[in-house]
Design an enzyme around this catalytic site. Structure first.
Site, short mmCIF file in Angstrom:
data_model
loop_
_atom_site.label_atom_id
_atom_site.label_comp_id
_atom_site.label_asym_id
_atom_site.label_seq_id
_atom_site.Cartn_x
_atom_site.Cartn_y
_atom_site.Cartn_z
N ALA A 183 -4.57 -6.77 -30.93
CA ALA A 183 -4.48 -6.73 -29.46
C ALA A 183 -3.60 -5.59 -28.96
CB ALA A 183 -3.98 -8.08 -28.93
N ARG A 243 -4.35 -2.48 -28.93
CA ARG A 243 -5.14 -1.40 -28.33
C ARG A 243 -6.56 -1.88 -28.02
NH1 ARG A 243 -6.28 2.43 -32.05
NH2 ARG A 243 -5.63 1.17 -33.82
N TYR A 257 -19.23 -0.92 -42.88
CA TYR A 257 -18.88 -1.56 -41.60
C TYR A 257 -19.99 -2.53 -41.18
CZ TYR A 257 -17.66 -1.83 -36.58
OH TYR A 257 -17.33 -2.26 -35.32
P1 NAP Z 1 -9.47 0.03 -31.84
O1 NAP Z 1 -9.31 0.58 -30.48
O2 NAP Z 1 -9.54 0.95 -33.00
O3 NAP Z 1 -8.29 -1.04 -32.08
C1 NAP Z 1 -8.27 -1.74 -33.30
C2 NAP Z 1 -7.24 -2.85 -33.22
O4 NAP Z 1 -7.31 -3.59 -34.45
C3 NAP Z 1 -5.82 -2.33 -33.07
O5 NAP Z 1 -5.11 -3.19 -32.23
C4 NAP Z 1 -5.29 -2.42 -34.50
O6 NAP Z 1 -3.89 -2.68 -34.58
C5 NAP Z 1 -6.02 -3.64 -35.02
N1 NAP Z 1 -6.10 -3.64 -36.49
C6 NAP Z 1 -6.71 -2.75 -37.30
N2 NAP Z 1 -6.53 -3.10 -38.59
C7 NAP Z 1 -5.80 -4.24 -38.57
C8 NAP Z 1 -5.29 -5.10 -39.58
N3 NAP Z 1 -5.50 -4.84 -40.87
N4 NAP Z 1 -4.57 -6.18 -39.20
C9 NAP Z 1 -4.36 -6.45 -37.89
N5 NAP Z 1 -4.80 -5.68 -36.90
C10 NAP Z 1 -5.50 -4.58 -37.24
O7 NAP Z 1 -10.79 -0.87 -31.95
P2 NAP Z 1 -11.69 -1.53 -30.80
O8 NAP Z 1 -12.75 -0.56 -30.45
O9 NAP Z 1 -10.85 -2.14 -29.75
O10 NAP Z 1 -12.42 -2.67 -31.67
C11 NAP Z 1 -12.02 -4.03 -31.63
C12 NAP Z 1 -13.06 -4.85 -32.39
O11 NAP Z 1 -14.34 -4.68 -31.78
C13 NAP Z 1 -13.23 -4.45 -33.85
O12 NAP Z 1 -13.46 -5.59 -34.64
C14 NAP Z 1 -14.46 -3.56 -33.82
O13 NAP Z 1 -15.12 -3.52 -35.05
C15 NAP Z 1 -15.28 -4.25 -32.75
N6 NAP Z 1 -16.28 -3.38 -32.12
C16 NAP Z 1 -15.91 -2.23 -31.49
C17 NAP Z 1 -16.90 -1.44 -30.93
C18 NAP Z 1 -16.59 -0.13 -30.22
O14 NAP Z 1 -17.55 0.61 -29.90
N7 NAP Z 1 -15.35 0.19 -29.96
C19 NAP Z 1 -18.23 -1.81 -31.01
C20 NAP Z 1 -18.56 -2.99 -31.66
C21 NAP Z 1 -17.57 -3.78 -32.20
P3 NAP Z 1 -2.79 -1.51 -34.75
O15 NAP Z 1 -3.19 -0.45 -33.78
O16 NAP Z 1 -1.48 -2.17 -34.39
O17 NAP Z 1 -2.82 -1.07 -36.16
#
Ligand code: NAP
Length: 245
Positions: free
Chosen positions: A15, A17, A153
């Site tokens: 949460a 970012r 992924y």
């Molecule tokens: P993001 O902006 O890259 O943020 C990722 C978040 O996950 C950050 O808060 C990060 O924490 C946390 N994280 C990463 N590795 C972790 C770990 N090992 N333990 C705990 N926290 C961890 O990603 P997002 O785009 O918001 O994506 C959020 C979710 O939606 C993900 O599951 C992603 O696969 C899914 N999703 C995203 C998209 C897209 O287009 N963006 C599309 C489909 C699905 P820190 O920063 O503190 O390390």
């Protein structure tokens, strides 16, 4: 009889970012106490908690790598009674399948799929005891359609859907709903690696002609958590602008 708990508690992984951050804000506005998990970006998580508290919400910051079962159990113990788990933490990476290393494959599955296993296992005993709870897991359109150069992924995110559907059947009798949100292309750090040309092409391929916002996804997650989600379980909702129909 035990008094009905008035303020619900949501634990949102990842949460600090992006989608997780927007989801924390949406739940805080809906009156929840919000547990903000982060892995590496402590300052961002603390700043979010301060922002929510200034707005009158209750917010806690909890560090854990969701790939680490012990760390997840400690985090859940600190969170208190979890009414809603939003399993959002995730990592992505583009690479030719033949170039993916064993370590990259293992880490992709450990965070995106095993992270859900750890978090759901840690919150479920309490939910089963209370005969109430909601688990909402983040998959992706690539987990539905498959994505070229994102095999690891996509496999992990397809696994999330399989886990959600199976777990929904297993814990439904305990009045626990388990659902999945599978976003399309969302404008977060995860997609900052894309070139301008790729971003334009993705928007043109999307009937609604834009990338999604983290808030678009947060609203779908909040829907499952609210009363609208009470008779829905084992389902996949895909806020994707029509990218996959
Ligand atoms: P993001 O902006 O890259 O943020 C990722 C978040 O996950 C950050 O808060 C990060 O924490 C946390 N994280 C990463 N590795 C972790 C770990 N090992 N333990 C705990 N926290 C961890 O990603 P997002 O785009 O918001 O994506 C959020 C979710 O939606 C993900 O599951 C992603 O696969 C899914 N999703 C995203 C998209 C897209 O287009 N963006 C599309 C489909 C699905 P820190 O920063 O503190 O390390």
């Amino acid at each position: 009889m035990k008094e009905e708990q008035s303020v619900k508690n949501v634990l949102i992984t990842g949460a600090s970012r992006g989608i997780g951050r927007a989801t924390a804000i949406a739940f805080a506005h809906a009156g929840y106490r919000v547990c903000i998990n982060y892995h590496l970006h402590r300052a961002e998580a603390e700043e979010l908690a301060a922002y929510l508290r200034a707005d009158g919400a209750a917010a806690e910051v909890l560090q854990a790598d969701v790939a680490d079962a012990v760390a997840v159990r400690e985090m859940v113990a600190q969170a208190g009674e979890v009414d809603v788990l939003v399993n959002n933490a995730g990592i992505a990476g583009q690479r030719l399948f033949t170039d993916v290393t064993e370590d990259e494959w293992q880490r992709m599955l450990a965070v995106n799929l095993t992270g859900l296993f750890h978090c759901a296992q840690a919150v479920l005993p309490g939910m089963i005891h209370r005969k109430k709870g909601k688990i909402i897991a983040l998959s992706s359109i690539w987990g539905i359609t498959g994505g070229s150069c994102e095999v690891a992924y996509s496999a992990a995110k397809a696994g999330v859907i399989g886990l959600v559907r199976s777990l929904a059947k297993e814990v439904g009798p305990s009045n626990i709903q388990v659902n999945c949100v599978a976003p399309g292309v969302i404008d977060t750090d995860m997609n900052r690696v894309l070139s301008v040309a790729d971003r334009v092409a993705l928007c043109e391929e999307t009937p609604l002609m834009r990338m999604g916002t983290p808030e678009d996804v947060a609203r779908s997650i909040l829907f499952f958590a609210g009363p609208g989600g009470d008779f829905i379980t084992g389902q996949v909702l895909s806020p994707n602008g029509g990218f996959v129909i």
